[in-house]
Write an enzyme that holds these catalytic residues in place. Structure first.
Site, mmCIF file in Angstrom:
data_model
loop_
_atom_site.group_PDB
_atom_site.id
_atom_site.type_symbol
_atom_site.label_atom_id
_atom_site.label_comp_id
_atom_site.label_asym_id
_atom_site.label_seq_id
_atom_site.Cartn_x
_atom_site.Cartn_y
_atom_site.Cartn_z
ATOM 1 N N SER A 9 35.361 -52.446 -24.614
ATOM 2 C CA SER A 9 35.005 -51.031 -24.607
ATOM 3 C C SER A 9 35.236 -50.392 -23.245
ATOM 4 O O SER A 9 35.120 -51.053 -22.199
ATOM 5 C CB SER A 9 33.524 -50.886 -24.976
ATOM 6 O OG SER A 9 33.078 -49.558 -24.764
ATOM 7 N N TYR B 92 24.996 -51.942 -23.672
ATOM 8 C CA TYR B 92 26.191 -52.100 -24.507
ATOM 9 C C TYR B 92 27.408 -52.420 -23.644
ATOM 10 O O TYR B 92 28.135 -53.385 -23.894
ATOM 11 C CB TYR B 92 26.443 -50.834 -25.324
ATOM 12 C CG TYR B 92 27.788 -50.835 -26.008
ATOM 13 C CD1 TYR B 92 28.050 -51.693 -27.070
ATOM 14 C CD2 TYR B 92 28.810 -49.998 -25.570
ATOM 15 C CE1 TYR B 92 29.298 -51.716 -27.688
ATOM 16 C CE2 TYR B 92 30.057 -50.007 -26.182
ATOM 17 C CZ TYR B 92 30.292 -50.872 -27.236
ATOM 18 O OH TYR B 92 31.516 -50.900 -27.830
ATOM 19 N N LYS C 147 29.618 -56.016 -23.470
ATOM 20 C CA LYS C 147 31.056 -56.131 -23.712
ATOM 21 C C LYS C 147 31.746 -56.818 -22.534
ATOM 22 O O LYS C 147 32.676 -57.613 -22.718
ATOM 23 C CB LYS C 147 31.665 -54.753 -23.977
ATOM 24 C CG LYS C 147 31.344 -54.194 -25.354
ATOM 25 C CD LYS C 147 31.925 -55.084 -26.448
ATOM 26 C CE LYS C 147 31.772 -54.493 -27.823
ATOM 27 N NZ LYS C 147 32.361 -55.347 -28.875
#
Length: 330
Positions: A118, A142, A146
């Site tokens: 991402s 998040y 990643k």
């Protein structure tokens, strides 16, 4: 003919990746726990294993049964803003899940993996155009999860060097994925901009802009917006390159090189749908950087990465798929 596993293959991006594999005559098997995916998105002739990627034994059994060459790993919890309030859930899904998958691959002797990473790994970049060498400074659990996923692939590959089943890998850093390549496949995320805006219009509500005081030309977030079908094409290119023994970079940005603001998106939606509106304004959402725009030059060189759709075509395809879903709802 080889077979590839797509984890999260019942989701919005995953289902497009499945279709891209099928279009090139490559076998595919889907693993998805349907926590956010839809079984209806999985073609009837594609084997579907309903399980969490954390179930190492089930995943290893599927890899072995279908003689899987490689995995496109998309399964995970992808909401940056929500991850700020649910960090443990985010790490469990994205880090523990990837660990279990890599263990299952080692158990089954599966050697190739394309990882869904991402743009969130960059946090708020200090450069106008992000490249693969831009420092990674994630600002949400998040984004951090990643980046850890990328490290896991790197470290497992090092550990398996010189063995009979080495790990060949690459990670694709996504930006804002939008549109639809097939009218029956659409984005159902409760947090992504396109479905939020289109759902509001379908329901007769006024779409909302989250944050109008960013240090950008019009005060709203500026992002790369890329079409999901273009993204899917590059996943298959990466898979074929790994399978063919070609050297790939550890990471690639699937970026457009050209930023679009949320207000510009709103204007395009109003134009394409024929529904003029003035968006409501709300405070910023946590974990949303002001601007992220990336160069896609490296991916263009190695992964057939191209921006084949204009912003208007992205909106048109998303709107067409959203209307088809509405028409199919009893």
């Amino acid at each position: 003919m080889s077979t590839w596993m797509v984890t999260g293959g019942a989701g919005y991006i995953g289902s497009h990746v499945v279709e891209a594999f099928r279009a090139q005559g490559i076998g595919v098997v889907v693993v998805d726990d349907l926590s956010s995916g839809h079984e209806a998105f999985v073609p009837a002739d594609v084997p579907f294993v309903r399980t969490d990627v954390q179930d190492r034994e089930a995943v290893a059994a599927a890899l072995d049964e279908h003689r899987v060459q490689g995995v496109v790993h998309l399964a995970g919890f992808k909401y940056a803003g929500v991850s700020v309030t649910r960090p443990l859930h985010t790490y469990t899904q994205n880090v523990t899940g990837t660990v279990a998958l890599l263990q299952a691959m080692a158990d089954a002797g599966t050697t190739d993996i394309v990882f869904s990473s991402s743009a969130a790994v960059y946090g708020t970049p200090t450069v106008d155009l992000v490249t693969e060498t831009t420092p990674t400074l994630p600002e949400s659990p998040y984004g951090e999860s990643k980046l850890v996923g990328e490290w896991l692939l790197r470290d497992q590959a090092r550990a398996l060097e010189g063995t009979s089943t080495p790990l060949r890998h690459t990670s694709l850093r996504y930006f804002n994925v939008v549109g639809s390549g097939h009218d029956h496949l659409y984005d159902t995320s409760p947090h992504n901009l396109f479905p939020l805006v289109l759902d509001a219009l379908v329901q007769g509500r006024t779409p909302t802009v989250f944050g109008t005081d960013y240090p950008t030309p019009d005060g709203t977030c500026v992002r790369d917006y890329v079409h999901v079908a273009d993204l899917a094409t590059s996943h298959v290119a990466a898979a074929r390159a790994l399978e063919g023994g070609h050297d790939l970079a550890p990471v690639y940005n699937l970026g457009s090189g050209d930023g679009v603001s949320v207000r510009q998106i709103m204007s395009a939606v109003a134009s394409v749908t024929g529904t003029p509106f003035t968006p409501q304004e709300a405070p910023r959402r946590p974990g949303d950087p002001a601007r992220i725009v990336a160069s896609g030059e490296l991916a263009a060189r190695d992964l057939d990465w191209q921006m084949r759709h204009t912003l208007e075509q992205m909106v048109e395809s998303a709107w067409r798929a959203r209307q088809a879903a509405e028409a199919a709802t009893p």
